[in-house]
Scaffold this motif. Structure first.
Motif, PDB file in Angstrom:
ATOM      1  N   GLY A   6      48.737 -22.357   5.371  1.00 42.40           N
ATOM      2  CA  GLY A   6      48.022 -23.767   5.570  1.00 42.40           C
ATOM      3  C   GLY A   6      46.999 -23.931   4.367  1.00 42.40           C
ATOM      4  N   ASN A   7      46.356 -25.104   3.832  1.00 45.12           N
ATOM      5  CA  ASN A   7      45.354 -25.623   3.453  1.00 45.12           C
ATOM      6  C   ASN A   7      45.967 -25.812   1.788  1.00 45.12           C
ATOM      7  OD1 ASN A   7      42.315 -26.291   1.984  1.00 45.12           O
ATOM      8  ND2 ASN A   7      42.445 -24.269   0.842  1.00 45.12           N
ATOM      9  N   VAL A  32      56.953 -28.612   5.509  1.00 48.38           N
ATOM     10  CA  VAL A  32      55.355 -28.603   5.220  1.00 48.38           C
ATOM     11  C   VAL A  32      55.386 -30.471   6.581  1.00 48.38           C
ATOM     12  CG1 VAL A  32      54.014 -30.308   4.182  1.00 48.38           C
ATOM     13  CG2 VAL A  32      55.836 -29.057   2.530  1.00 48.38           C
ATOM     14  N   ILE A  33      54.162 -29.794   7.323  1.00 47.62           N
ATOM     15  CA  ILE A  33      54.120 -30.548   8.543  1.00 47.62           C
ATOM     16  C   ILE A  33      54.097 -31.826   7.786  1.00 47.62           C
ATOM     17  CG2 ILE A  33      53.396 -31.381  10.575  1.00 47.62           C
ATOM     18  CD1 ILE A  33      55.934 -28.573  10.501  1.00 47.62           C
ATOM     19  N   LYS A  42      50.385 -33.336   6.498  1.00 47.56           N
ATOM     20  CA  LYS A  42      49.411 -32.658   6.901  1.00 47.56           C
ATOM     21  C   LYS A  42      48.290 -31.419   6.609  1.00 47.56           C
ATOM     22  CE  LYS A  42      50.383 -34.124  11.189  1.00 47.56           C
ATOM     23  NZ  LYS A  42      50.653 -33.802  13.276  1.00 47.56           N
ATOM     24  N   GLY A  43      49.102 -31.113   5.060  1.00 49.98           N
ATOM     25  CA  GLY A  43      48.292 -30.087   5.020  1.00 49.98           C
ATOM     26  C   GLY A  43      48.321 -28.636   4.974  1.00 49.98           C
ATOM     27  N   MET A  72      45.773 -20.951  -0.551  1.00 47.94           N
ATOM     28  CA  MET A  72      46.367 -21.217   0.666  1.00 47.94           C
ATOM     29  C   MET A  72      45.833 -20.105   1.412  1.00 47.94           C
ATOM     30  SD  MET A  72      50.070 -21.427  -0.851  1.00 47.94           S
ATOM     31  CE  MET A  72      50.277 -19.940  -1.913  1.00 47.94           C
ATOM     32  N   THR A  73      46.148 -20.381   2.895  1.00 52.86           N
ATOM     33  CA  THR A  73      46.356 -19.465   4.119  1.00 52.86           C
ATOM     34  C   THR A  73      47.663 -19.880   4.457  1.00 52.86           C
ATOM     35  OG1 THR A  73      44.094 -20.316   4.273  1.00 52.86           O
ATOM     36  CG2 THR A  73      45.452 -19.479   6.557  1.00 52.86           C
ATOM     37  N   VAL A  74      47.401 -18.257   4.588  1.00 52.63           N
ATOM     38  CA  VAL A  74      49.302 -16.897   4.350  1.00 52.63           C
ATOM     39  C   VAL A  74      48.917 -16.387   6.208  1.00 52.63           C
ATOM     40  CG1 VAL A  74      51.430 -16.824   3.543  1.00 52.63           C
ATOM     41  CG2 VAL A  74      49.684 -17.845   2.034  1.00 52.63           C
TER      42      VAL A  74
END
Length: 88
Positions: A6-7, A32-33, A42-43, A72-74
């Motif tokens: 994310g992010n 990537v969505i 959508k990030g 990033m959020t992983v």
């Protein structure tokens, strides 16, 4: 293991994710969505890594690391919660 990422900057592509995570092991997929109408990112995205220990290492190494100026959020992906049907 399915990994949530994310992010992400909106400019990140599937190939960018694939290249980043392939340094930590084999990948089944990297996506990537995107918004289904505009095609805009959508990030966030998902990466599938078949080897559990490689996936855990990638999560540990990449969580809170910068990618194109954003941290990033992983983490391990969790199943999506059931939602009521949308009404139009």
């Amino acid at each position: 293991m399915r990994i949530y990422v994310g992010n992400l900057p909106y400019s990140v592509t599937d190939d960018d994710l694939r290249n980043l995570f392939s340094e930590y092991g084999a990948l089944s997929s990297a996506e990537v969505i995107k918004d289904k109408f505009s095609g805009q990112s959508k990030g966030f995205g998902f990466v599938d890594m078949p080897n559990q220990s490689e996936a855990e290492n990638a999560i540990k190494e990449l969580h809170d690391s910068p990618l194109q100026g954003r941290k990033m959020t992983v983490n391990e992906a969790r199943p999506r919660a059931d939602r009521p049907p949308r009404r139009f």
